[in-house]
Design an enzyme around this catalytic site. Structure first.
Site, short mmCIF file in Angstrom:
data_model
loop_
_atom_site.label_atom_id
_atom_site.label_comp_id
_atom_site.label_asym_id
_atom_site.label_seq_id
_atom_site.Cartn_x
_atom_site.Cartn_y
_atom_site.Cartn_z
N ARG A 93 32.60 41.47 65.27
CA ARG A 93 31.51 41.17 64.36
C ARG A 93 30.41 40.36 65.05
O ARG A 93 29.21 40.63 64.89
CB ARG A 93 32.06 40.42 63.15
CG ARG A 93 33.09 41.23 62.36
CD ARG A 93 33.87 40.37 61.38
NE ARG A 93 33.03 39.91 60.29
CZ ARG A 93 33.46 39.05 59.36
NH1 ARG A 93 34.70 38.58 59.40
NH2 ARG A 93 32.66 38.67 58.40
N LEU A 99 43.97 40.18 61.71
CA LEU A 99 42.77 40.90 61.35
C LEU A 99 42.06 40.09 60.27
O LEU A 99 42.71 39.43 59.46
CB LEU A 99 43.10 42.30 60.79
CG LEU A 99 43.72 43.31 61.76
CD1 LEU A 99 44.07 44.60 61.01
CD2 LEU A 99 42.80 43.61 62.93
N ASP A 100 40.73 40.13 60.27
CA ASP A 100 39.99 39.43 59.23
C ASP A 100 40.37 39.96 57.86
O ASP A 100 40.84 41.11 57.73
CB ASP A 100 38.49 39.59 59.44
CG ASP A 100 38.01 38.92 60.72
OD1 ASP A 100 38.69 38.00 61.19
OD2 ASP A 100 36.95 39.33 61.23
N LYS A 101 40.14 39.18 56.83
CA LYS A 101 40.55 39.52 55.47
C LYS A 101 40.15 40.93 55.07
O LYS A 101 40.96 41.69 54.55
CB LYS A 101 39.96 38.51 54.50
CG LYS A 101 40.26 38.80 53.04
CD LYS A 101 39.59 37.78 52.13
CE LYS A 101 39.84 38.12 50.66
NZ LYS A 101 39.17 37.16 49.75
#
Length: 300
Positions: free
Chosen positions: A222, A123-125
């Site tokens: 995104r 998962l992104d930060k």
């Protein structure tokens, strides 16, 4: 016949993770008879292996660290992590320590024997929510195959700018941005990427979406939602060119992209039973949703 060097190294140096050994090979810090060689090189026995260590951040990237993280389920085969915001999953440029991987190696020392410490997806930060981590090589193989066959069901909750269509599918390839290497973009040379979305709530200038992933490309949701014209609220990287987005985020500041991995469904590697987990929407996203609705009610 000999043995592949990377396989021999894992046996000879069990105190180091495979990822760290592979990093040393790639960076030229691990030599065989004084020479830089590739991981697939065959060794016969009797070779001199030299590890040139240094104090660089990269060299300590795959060390155990007491990094706290929330485990919502675990057994002998897997761990289900509920990732918080501002946590980096895997060491990389600018984040060589304090990652989820470092925390996993601390809490589960055996995972040093599994590639990437058992992490099979990311998962992104600043994206929160559920992730699965393998606790054995067999479980990792099963989970990777499920991800490749698209049988893992991953549902995300997203708050976006604008009124989105009721539902749809975005089937657009994603690759590295041609000018900004830190970003991804829709490109003809990219990898296949498919996102299904359904609008579950909306207001004057915002929508709440349920997104289902068929694929797991970097920044997929995104990039896809920005291309749709409905970027994630608070996304610092993908904002699109919408004036409505700019006015909305200025009035309702949010410190990260409003994206949460809400549910996860997969076939258990040990039992072959389909099992699911759910995660509550984080308090900051709930507060953002409440602020959006209040703003709608306050307008004439």
């Amino acid at each position: 016949m000999g043995q592949r060097l990377d396989q021999a190294l894992a046996t000879l140096f069990p105190q180091f993770s495979r990822s760290r050994l592979q990093h040393w090979l790639a960076s030229g810090n691990l030599l065989v008879d004084g020479e830089i060689v590739k991981a697939k090189t065959k060794v016969l026995g009797g070779e001199l292996i030299s590890i040139l260590t240094s104090d660089s951040a990269e060299d300590s990237a795959f060390e155990p660290e007491d990094v706290p993280f929330d485990v919502v389920y675990e057994d002998d085969d897997l761990i289900i992590v509920n990732k918080t915001d501002d946590m980096v999953v895997h060491p990389g440029s600018g984040n060589w320590s304090g990652t989820l991987l470092n925390g996993i190696l601390f809490r589960y020392p055996y995972n040093k024997n599994i590639p990437r410490a058992g992490i099979v997806h990311r998962l992104d930060k600043d994206t929160t929510g559920l992730m699965v981590v393998a606790k054995s090589l067999e479980a990792q193989t099963s989970l990777v195959r499920q991800l490749q066959s698209r049988s893992v069901r991953r549902e995300y909750y997203a708050l976006v700018s604008g009124k989105s269509p009721s539902q749809g599918t975005i089937d657009e390839p994603i690759g590295r941005h041609p000018r900004n290497r830190k970003k991804m973009s829709i490109t003809a040379n990219g990898k296949n990427a498919v996102t299904h979305y359904t609008t579950i709530d909306s207001g004057r200038e915002w929508s709440a979406l349920s997104c289902l992933l068929e694929t797991g490309r970097t920044h997929q949701i995104r990039v896809h939602l920005t291309a749709l014209g409905h970027p994630l609220i608070g996304d610092p990287t993908y904002t699109g060119n919408s004036k409505k987005y700019a006015s909305l985020t200025k009035a309702l500041p949010f410190e990260r992209q409003a994206l949460h991995a809400k549910s996860l469904t997969l076939t258990h590697p040990g039992t072959d039973k389909v099992i699911s987990w759910d995660s509550d929407i984080p308090s900051d996203i709930q507060a953002l949703l409440a602020a959006l609705k209040t703003s709608d009610n306050e307008r004439p």
